[in-house]
Design a protein around this motif. Structure first.
Motif, PDB file in Angstrom:
ATOM      1  N   UNK A  91      -6.034  -0.005   4.903  1.00 48.13           N
ATOM      2  CA  UNK A  91      -6.374  -1.327   5.444  1.00 48.13           C
ATOM      3  C   UNK A  91      -7.169  -2.149   4.434  1.00 48.13           C
ATOM      4  N   UNK A  92      -8.141  -1.493   3.773  1.00 51.73           N
ATOM      5  CA  UNK A  92      -8.968  -2.185   2.795  1.00 51.73           C
ATOM      6  C   UNK A  92      -8.124  -2.654   1.610  1.00 51.73           C
ATOM      7  N   UNK A  93      -7.283  -1.753   1.112  1.00 47.72           N
ATOM      8  CA  UNK A  93      -6.454  -2.092  -0.045  1.00 47.72           C
ATOM      9  C   UNK A  93      -5.461  -3.200   0.290  1.00 47.72           C
ATOM     10  N   UNK A  94      -4.942  -3.171   1.507  1.00 47.76           N
ATOM     11  CA  UNK A  94      -3.993  -4.214   1.917  1.00 47.76           C
ATOM     12  C   UNK A  94      -4.677  -5.575   1.989  1.00 47.76           C
ATOM     13  N   UNK A  95      -5.891  -5.606   2.524  1.00 45.52           N
ATOM     14  CA  UNK A  95      -6.645  -6.860   2.573  1.00 45.52           C
ATOM     15  C   UNK A  95      -6.978  -7.354   1.171  1.00 45.52           C
ATOM     16  N   UNK A  96      -7.310  -6.406   0.296  1.00 50.70           N
ATOM     17  CA  UNK A  96      -7.683  -6.750  -1.083  1.00 50.70           C
ATOM     18  C   UNK A  96      -6.492  -7.337  -1.844  1.00 50.70           C
ATOM     19  N   UNK A  97      -5.341  -6.717  -1.715  1.00 52.32           N
ATOM     20  CA  UNK A  97      -4.106  -7.252  -2.266  1.00 52.32           C
ATOM     21  C   UNK A  97      -3.950  -7.225  -3.767  1.00 52.32           C
ATOM     22  N   UNK A  98      -4.836  -6.531  -4.491  1.00 49.66           N
ATOM     23  CA  UNK A  98      -4.775  -6.566  -5.953  1.00 49.66           C
ATOM     24  C   UNK A  98      -3.904  -5.467  -6.546  1.00 49.66           C
ATOM     25  N   UNK A  99      -3.555  -4.469  -5.741  1.00 50.05           N
ATOM     26  CA  UNK A  99      -2.770  -3.354  -6.268  1.00 50.05           C
ATOM     27  C   UNK A  99      -1.709  -2.939  -5.236  1.00 50.05           C
ATOM     28  N   UNK A 100      -0.601  -3.677  -5.182  1.00 55.16           N
ATOM     29  CA  UNK A 100       0.424  -3.396  -4.172  1.00 55.16           C
ATOM     30  C   UNK A 100       0.981  -1.974  -4.247  1.00 55.16           C
ATOM     31  N   UNK A 101       1.146  -1.443  -5.451  1.00 52.99           N
ATOM     32  CA  UNK A 101       1.710  -0.097  -5.599  1.00 52.99           C
ATOM     33  C   UNK A 101       0.768   0.940  -4.991  1.00 52.99           C
ATOM     34  N   UNK A 102      -0.524   0.807  -5.265  1.00 46.05           N
ATOM     35  CA  UNK A 102      -1.502   1.742  -4.704  1.00 46.05           C
ATOM     36  C   UNK A 102      -1.595   1.591  -3.188  1.00 46.05           C
ATOM     37  N   UNK A 103      -1.482   0.352  -2.724  1.00 41.45           N
ATOM     38  CA  UNK A 103      -1.511   0.107  -1.283  1.00 41.45           C
ATOM     39  C   UNK A 103      -0.339   0.795  -0.593  1.00 41.45           C
ATOM     40  N   UNK A 104       0.839   0.682  -1.187  1.00 44.73           N
ATOM     41  CA  UNK A 104       2.032   1.316  -0.626  1.00 44.73           C
ATOM     42  C   UNK A 104       1.890   2.838  -0.612  1.00 44.73           C
ATOM     43  N   UNK A 105       1.269   3.381  -1.656  1.00 45.87           N
ATOM     44  CA  UNK A 105       1.056   4.829  -1.710  1.00 45.87           C
ATOM     45  C   UNK A 105       0.115   5.277  -0.591  1.00 45.87           C
ATOM     46  N   UNK A 106      -0.979   4.532  -0.404  1.00 43.23           N
ATOM     47  CA  UNK A 106      -1.920   4.864   0.671  1.00 43.23           C
ATOM     48  C   UNK A 106      -1.246   4.769   2.036  1.00 43.23           C
ATOM     49  N   UNK A 107      -0.405   3.765   2.204  1.00 45.04           N
ATOM     50  CA  UNK A 107       0.317   3.612   3.462  1.00 45.04           C
ATOM     51  C   UNK A 107       1.207   4.825   3.729  1.00 45.04           C
TER      52      UNK A 107
END
Length: 217
Positions: free
Chosen positions: A165-181
């Motif tokens: 959730x934090x990474x998605x809100x931050x939006x600076x690293x889409x690849x890392x966000x997708x991995x966390x998801x």
């Protein structure tokens, strides 16, 4: 032993540091706490988790359609009732359909339950004159967690979910966000499979049926 909310916040910050690079950011504790709490609230409603769910026997009062037990600390919402049976049977007491008139139901056998505006008695049985005991499996939701409260839920689910959730809100690293998801969703799927329990069906629904075929003339 379950982790405290403070420990979950720290582990979420550590997970985010791995994504963004160690020491790159300082994460606001209150924001992370809100995200961990939000993730718990969402996941809590997705299943009847064993650690929050118990069987209870409650006696009906026979006049008002309520149980004689104070349910303040047990049942807070109608949706936390998983199943309800008439005592020592597989006959279910079901949620009152919105199109059924409860006031025409009579007798002493419980048929339906419905929401009631009461903290101590949050549901009502119809007919109100029903007597006896109902056996119910109920999920009890904890109050909002303080920092030093233990959170009796899968740590990886909460940490990965809050970090996502934090990474998605931050939006600076889409690849890392997708991995966390992906990690989060896989973990949720795993614990749901481990939590599945079979609730017996009504006898008529699981008895084998036999058929007799009559040949056509």
């Amino acid at each position: 032993m379950a982790s405290t909310m403070r420990e979950l916040i720290n582990r979420t910050a550590q997970r985010l540091s791995m994504v963004h690079g160690g020491g790159v950011q300082v994460y606001a504790e209150d924001r992370l706490q809100e995200m961990v709490q939000h993730k718990f609230d969402v996941l809590f409603d997705e299943a009847y988790w064993d650690q929050f769910t118990e069987w209870y026997e409650w006696t009906l009062d026979g006049t008002l359609g309520v149980v004689t037990t104070d349910l303040t600390d047990i049942l807070k919402r109608l949706e936390d009732i998983q199943v309800m049976y008439i005592e020592d049977t597989l006959s279910k007491v079901t949620k009152l359909p919105s199109t059924v008139n409860p006031y025409i139901l009579t007798g002493t056998t419980p048929i339906h339950y419905a929401s009631k505006s009461s903290v101590t008695k949050p549901f009502k049985i119809y007919p109100a004159t029903a007597t006896g005991i109902i056996q119910t499996r109920v999920r009890t939701k904890p109050n909002t967690f303080e920092l030093d409260d233990e959170v009796n839920f899968d740590e990886q689910c909460l940490v990965l979910g809050a970090a996502y959730d934090y990474a998605e809100d931050d939006g600076t690293n889409p690849a890392a966000t997708a991995k966390l998801q992906g990690l989060f969703e896989n973990r949720v799927s795993q614990i749901k499979k481990n939590n599945v329990k079979d609730i017996p069906l009504d006898p008529a629904s699981y008895r084998p049926e036999t058929f007799r075929f009559t040949p056509l003339p």
